[in-house]
Structure formats: structure tokens, C-alpha cells
Design a protein around this motif. Structure first.
Motif, PDB file in Angstrom:
ATOM      1  N   ILE A 265       0.864  -1.192   0.000  1.00 44.44           N
ATOM      2  CA  ILE A 265       0.000   0.000   0.000  1.00 44.44           C
ATOM      3  C   ILE A 265       0.897   1.237   0.000  1.00 44.44           C
ATOM      4  CG2 ILE A 265      -1.825   1.209   1.266  1.00 44.44           C
ATOM      5  CD1 ILE A 265      -2.189  -1.665   2.703  1.00 44.44           C
TER       6      ILE A 265
ATOM      7  N   ARG B 178     -10.891   2.389  -1.519  1.00 45.04           N
ATOM      8  CA  ARG B 178     -10.073   1.345  -2.156  1.00 45.04           C
ATOM      9  C   ARG B 178      -8.890   1.999  -2.842  1.00 45.04           C
ATOM     10  NH1 ARG B 178     -15.377  -1.086  -4.821  1.00 45.04           N
ATOM     11  NH2 ARG B 178     -15.586   1.149  -5.053  1.00 45.04           N
TER      12      ARG B 178
ATOM     13  N   PHE C  31      -0.650  -6.435   8.627  1.00 48.77           N
ATOM     14  CA  PHE C  31      -1.707  -5.898   9.494  1.00 48.77           C
ATOM     15  C   PHE C  31      -1.562  -6.572  10.855  1.00 48.77           C
ATOM     16  CE2 PHE C  31      -4.650  -3.492   6.770  1.00 48.77           C
ATOM     17  CZ  PHE C  31      -4.089  -3.743   5.529  1.00 48.77           C
TER      18      PHE C  31
HETATM   19  P1  ADP Z   1     -11.900  -4.309  -0.159  1.00 47.21           P
HETATM   20  O1  ADP Z   1     -13.220  -4.938  -0.098  1.00 47.21           O
HETATM   21  O2  ADP Z   1     -11.722  -3.397  -1.288  1.00 47.21           O
HETATM   22  O3  ADP Z   1     -10.765  -5.239   0.050  1.00 47.21           O
HETATM   23  P2  ADP Z   1     -11.091  -3.306   2.409  1.00 47.21           P
HETATM   24  O4  ADP Z   1     -11.715  -2.303   3.299  1.00 47.21           O
HETATM   25  O5  ADP Z   1     -10.895  -4.655   2.967  1.00 47.21           O
HETATM   26  O6  ADP Z   1     -11.929  -3.307   1.090  1.00 47.21           O
HETATM   27  O7  ADP Z   1      -9.708  -2.703   1.998  1.00 47.21           O
HETATM   28  C1  ADP Z   1      -9.623  -1.393   1.515  1.00 47.21           C
HETATM   29  C2  ADP Z   1      -8.479  -1.245   0.558  1.00 47.21           C
HETATM   30  O8  ADP Z   1      -7.257  -1.405   1.250  1.00 47.21           O
HETATM   31  C3  ADP Z   1      -8.458  -2.295  -0.502  1.00 47.21           C
HETATM   32  O9  ADP Z   1      -9.253  -1.907  -1.579  1.00 47.21           O
HETATM   33  C4  ADP Z   1      -6.998  -2.343  -0.866  1.00 47.21           C
HETATM   34  O10 ADP Z   1      -6.700  -1.323  -1.807  1.00 47.21           O
HETATM   35  C5  ADP Z   1      -6.291  -2.028   0.391  1.00 47.21           C
HETATM   36  N1  ADP Z   1      -5.797  -3.237   1.084  1.00 47.21           N
HETATM   37  C6  ADP Z   1      -6.388  -3.914   2.064  1.00 47.21           C
HETATM   38  N2  ADP Z   1      -5.643  -4.946   2.479  1.00 47.21           N
HETATM   39  C7  ADP Z   1      -4.537  -4.946   1.705  1.00 47.21           C
HETATM   40  C8  ADP Z   1      -3.381  -5.790   1.630  1.00 47.21           C
HETATM   41  N3  ADP Z   1      -3.208  -6.858   2.401  1.00 47.21           N
HETATM   42  N4  ADP Z   1      -2.442  -5.473   0.679  1.00 47.21           N
HETATM   43  C9  ADP Z   1      -2.614  -4.404  -0.117  1.00 47.21           C
HETATM   44  N5  ADP Z   1      -3.681  -3.588  -0.096  1.00 47.21           N
HETATM   45  C10 ADP Z   1      -4.651  -3.858   0.801  1.00 47.21           C
END
Ligand code: ADP
Length: 464
Positions: A398, A412, A454
Motif C-alpha cells: 500500500i 479502495r 496488518f
Molecule cells: P476491499 O473490499 O476493497 O478489500 P477493504 O476495506 O478490505 O476493502 O480494503 C480497503 C483497501 O485497502 C483495498 O481496496 C486495498 O486497496 C487495500 N488493502 C487492504 N488490504 C490490503 C493488503 N493486504 N495489501 C494491499 N492492499 C490492501
């Protein structure tokens, strides 16, 4: 029950308190004045009695004539003008001041036989008199001596003071009550102003605030508190508004797609293969919509959930191993290595076990979603008071400027990619909400193209 305004109640209390104080004051001051005047009078009588006794001691008198002569002849200032009545111990009159005989004062009761002094009030002729009496032995004969003091002036003063109190007490009560009424009205006037302002606030414009009074008292504090409350209401109103707008926006795209796909295929004859293809697309979009609605419902439910969860010690290692079997399939689909790293001994966190599972599933699903090659690692670290459960991946990572927005609803990093993976940007907000109600927090570290981690910080159970 009839509504009585606070300032009327205050005034009523003020009136009752003042009335009690004034009546107690009036009665006690009257009693005190009476007692002190009587005390002075008795003192005077004792003095006069001693003068008379000295006079009897120094003059030889046995018959009425001798008494009359001696008393009328004397020029002793402490004897002249003193009202005296003297009898022998059988009550036969020996001497009586002229004034007493003019007023036909009867022979007053005899003093105590043991020679002690008696003091009492009696009604001579119309007016009360104060009497001191004593039986004395003058050269072998017993004589009953009574010195009398009229109380006419004193009773007059009593009456006057009584009248003064009876007249002044109600006036003082009236004045103080009116003042109390005015004061409480004045003190409560700002409350009425605040009420009017609050009433005027329009639900469509929640930016309005109450005017804070310049004084720094309870009312200004109340207004500040109310304004803070208005601020909170405004913020939550805004977020609900935003959420509704986002939700309808998210639903609009798949709906539009479904309608267009159906309309286009209805326009002319289609082969069975073409129709199957369209139906497959429609089915996919409908499923995505169903998932979105499900996520929204869960969020709304979590928002409304006010009751506290049943937090109890949960073995984190056990939970992670259980998750392993659920996640294995989806990791294998993308050729990813799934690793679970836990210590041998169980580690207990204070949490709701189904909450903890859901939260870790969201994080692990994301890790799998946003990783093309490499591994997903779930591990737990034992810190002093908390357990740190990490979900690390070797995925796309990210960007640093995206990190602050991660937990926002519908946010997102990459719209297209996320949509393709079936995400609506609600997973992490839900995860954060679940964490909060379990008194836990989520932190993120990430590097683009390298991977993300995370970490859930959750309270360690003290009991195990
Ligand atoms: P989504 O349903 O789009 O996954 P989330 O709220 O779970 O929605 O996550 C929001 C955004 O955070 C995702 O769209 C993605 O861009 C980013 N994200 C979440 N987890 C990761 C991860 N493990 N690696 C990279 N990007 C992530």
C-alpha cells in the motif's frame, strides 16, 4: 400534574425559608427583650428591698403610727417613692405607701416562712405589678416586707414592640419574597434564551450553534456542552449521509450493468451461447451486489450494536490453526504459501471468539486478494499486556499516502482491482469496528511491491 416553573418553585422555597427565619427571629427577639427588661427590674427590686431592710433595722418602729411617722419623716432618696407594704407575720398591716392605699391594693400574699426572698408578678389593680417579698426578723418581731414596682411602662413597651414585629415581619417577608422572585426570574432568563435558540435549530442546517453567554458560569458550561453535542450529532448525521450516498453509488453501477445487459440482449434474436454469456455476467454482478448488501447490513448492525460483547479468554493459537484449514483452499488457488506461526503453549486473549475469527478472516482474505505470489503468514507475538496477531503478505503493498484512508468506508486503493476481486472497500472498516468493541486496535505497515503487515493488538488474558 400541573407544571410549575422553576422560578416559581424557587420563590416558594425562598418565601417559606424567609417566613420561618423571620418568625423565629421575631419570637426570640421578643422573648429576649422581655427577659432582659424583667431582669433589670428584678435587680432594681432587690436593691430597693435591701434599702428598705436597712431602714427597718436603723429605725425603732412597732406600731402603725410609728411606721407612718418614720416613713413620712424620712428624706432618704432610696426610701422616698418606693412602694412598700409591711405586715406582721399574721398579715396585719403595719405600713403601706400612700399610692398603694389610694389604689386599694389588697394585702399581698405572705413571703415564704423560711426567710427566703420571693419574686413574682401579680395583678394589683388593673395593671400588673412586680413584687419582691421577704419575712424578716426586726429586733425579735417577724415582719413581712413587700416592695412593689408597677410594670405599666414595661408592659407598654412590650405591646409596642409586639405591634412593631407584627407589622414589620409581613412587610419584610413581602419585600424579600419580591426580591427573591425578581432574582430567580433574572437568573433563569438565559435558560429561556437558550431554549428559544435550541428550538430554532433547523434539522436541515445542523451547523447552527447556541450563543455562549459571556459569563463563565453553569449556563455557559451548559451551552458549551450542548454545542459539543450538536457537533457530534452533526458529524454522525454527515457520516450517515455520506454512507447512504456511497452505498447507493456502489449499488448503482452493478444495477446499471444488469439493466443494460438485459436490454441489449433483448433488442434482437440471440443465440443460446450469447444469452448464456449475458446471464453469467448478470449472475456475477448480482452476487457482487448481494455481497455488498450483506457487508452493509453487517456494518449497520455493528453500528447499532450497543450491548457489550461477551469478552472471555480465547486461545489465539487454536483460532489461528482453525483458520488455516478455511484459508488453505483460497491460498492454494493463487499458488500462495500459507504459514501459521504459533508458540507451543496456548496464548489467551480477552475477546469474543467469533468476533476474533471474523476479524482475522477479513485480514487474511485481503492478504490473499492483494498478493500475486509468495506467502501469507499468520503469527502471534506475546507482549507484556497484549498479544500481537499479525497477518503479513508479500503482495502489492500500500502506498504511504493511502495508509490513512485504509479504514474508511468504501475506500479502495485501486478501484478496478478491488472490484475485480469482489471488494467494495468495507472489509477494513468492519474489521476496525469489530476490533474496537473488543478493546483492540489494528496497525498497518506496508511497502509497495513488497507486501503489507496488518497487526491486531489485543488485551492478553491475565487469568491464564
Ligand atoms: P476491499 O473490499 O476493497 O478489500 P477493504 O476495506 O478490505 O476493502 O480494503 C480497503 C483497501 O485497502 C483495498 O481496496 C486495498 O486497496 C487495500 N488493502 C487492504 N488490504 C490490503 C493488503 N493486504 N495489501 C494491499 N492492499 C490492501
Amino acid at each position: 400534574v400541573r407544571r410549575i416553573s422553576i422560578h416559581v418553585k424557587l420563590t416558594a422555597w425562598y418565601f417559606v425559608t424567609m417566613a420561618v427565619i423571620l418568625v423565629v427571629y421575631a419570637i426570640s427577639s421578643f422573648g429576649l427583650m422581655r427577659a432582659s427588661m424583667l431582669h433589670a427590674l428584678d435587680h432594681e427590686l432587690h436593691y430597693k428591698m435591701s434599702e428598705v431592710l436597712e431602714f427597718l433595722d436603723t429605725h425603732e418602729m412597732t406600731t402603725r403610727e410609728q411606721f407612718d411617722r418614720a416613713f413620712s419623716a424620712t428624706s432618704d432618696s432610696s426610701i422616698v417613692g418606693v412602694f412598700v407594704q409591711i405586715t406582721d407575720d399574721h398579715g396585719v398591716l403595719l405600713y403601706e405607701s400612700d399610692v398603694l392605699s389610694w389604689h386599694r391594693v389588697p394585702i399581698l400574699p405572705p413571703p415564704p416562712a423560711d426567710g427566703t426572698t420571693a419574686l413574682y408578678t401579680t395583678h394589683g389593680h388593673g395593671w400588673p405589678v412586680r413584687v419582691i417579698s421577704k419575712r424578716v426578723n426586726v429586733n425579735g418581731t417577724l415582719e413581712d416586707v413587700r416592695v412593689i414596682e408597677p410594670m405599666r411602662d414595661m408592659v407598654g413597651s412590650f405591646r409596642f414592640y409586639q405591634m412593631y414585629l407584627l407589622l414589620l415581619t409581613p412587610i419584610a417577608l413581602l419585600i424579600s419574597t419580591s426580591f427573591g422572585f425578581w432574582m430567580s426570574r433574572r437568573a433563569l432568563l438565559p435558560v429561556e434564551r437558550i431554549r428559544q435558540q435550541a428550538e430554532a435549530i433547523d434539522p436541515s442546517d445542523l451547523t447552527t450553534r447556541l450563543q455562549v453567554p459571556a459569563t463563565s458560569d453553569e449556563l455557559s458550561r451548559l451551552t458549551i456542552t450542548l454545542n459539543a453535542m450538536l457537533g457530534r450529532i452533526e458529524r454522525s448525521f454527515r457520516s450517515i449521509h455520506q454512507f447512504t450516498a456511497d452505498a447507493s453509488h456502489e449499488l448503482r453501477a452493478p444495477l446499471a450493468f444488469i439493466i443494460t445487459a438485459a436490454d441489449v440482449s433483448l433488442r434482437k434474436e440471440r443465440t443460446r451461447e450469447e444469452l448464456t454469456e449475458v446471464l453469467r455476467k448478470i449472475s456475477r454482478e448480482s452476487k457482487r451486489m448481494a455481497q455488498l448488501v450483506e457487508d452493509l447490513l453487517q456494518l449497520a448492525r455493528a453500528d447499532a450494536e450497543t450491548s457489550k460483547r461477551d469478552l472471555a479468554p480465547v486461545d489465539v493459537c487454536e483460532v489461528l490453526h482453525e483458520l488455516e484449514s478455511d484459508l488453505k483452499a483460497s491460498a492454494a488457488k493463487k499458488n500462495l504459501l500459507l504459514q501459521i506461526k504459533t508458540p507451543e503453549t496456548p496464548l489467551h486473549a480477552v475477546a469474543d471468539s467469533s468476533d476474533l475469527r471474523r476479524l482475522l478472516v477479513i485480514l487474511a482474505d485481503n492478504a490473499i486478494k492483494y498478493t500475486e505470489q509468495g506467502s501469507i503468514t499468520l503469527s502471534v507475538a506475546d507482549q507484556k499486556t497484549e498479544l500481537q496477531i499479525s497477518v503479513a503478505d508479500t503482495g502489492i503493498g500500500i502506498a504511504p499516502d493511502a495508509l490513512p484512508h485504509l479504514f474508511e468506508r468504501f475506500w479502495r486503493a485501486d478501484q478496478v482491482r478491488s472490484r475485480a476481486e469482489g471488494g467494495a472497500g468495507l472489509g477494513l472498516s468492519l474489521a476496525q469496528q469489530i476490533a474496537a468493541r473488543n478493546h483492540a486496535t489494528i496497525t498497518v505497515t506496508s511497502e509497495p511491491e513488497k507486501g503489507s503487515c496488518f497487526t491486531l493488538h489485543i488485551k492478553k488474558s491475565a487469568s491464564k
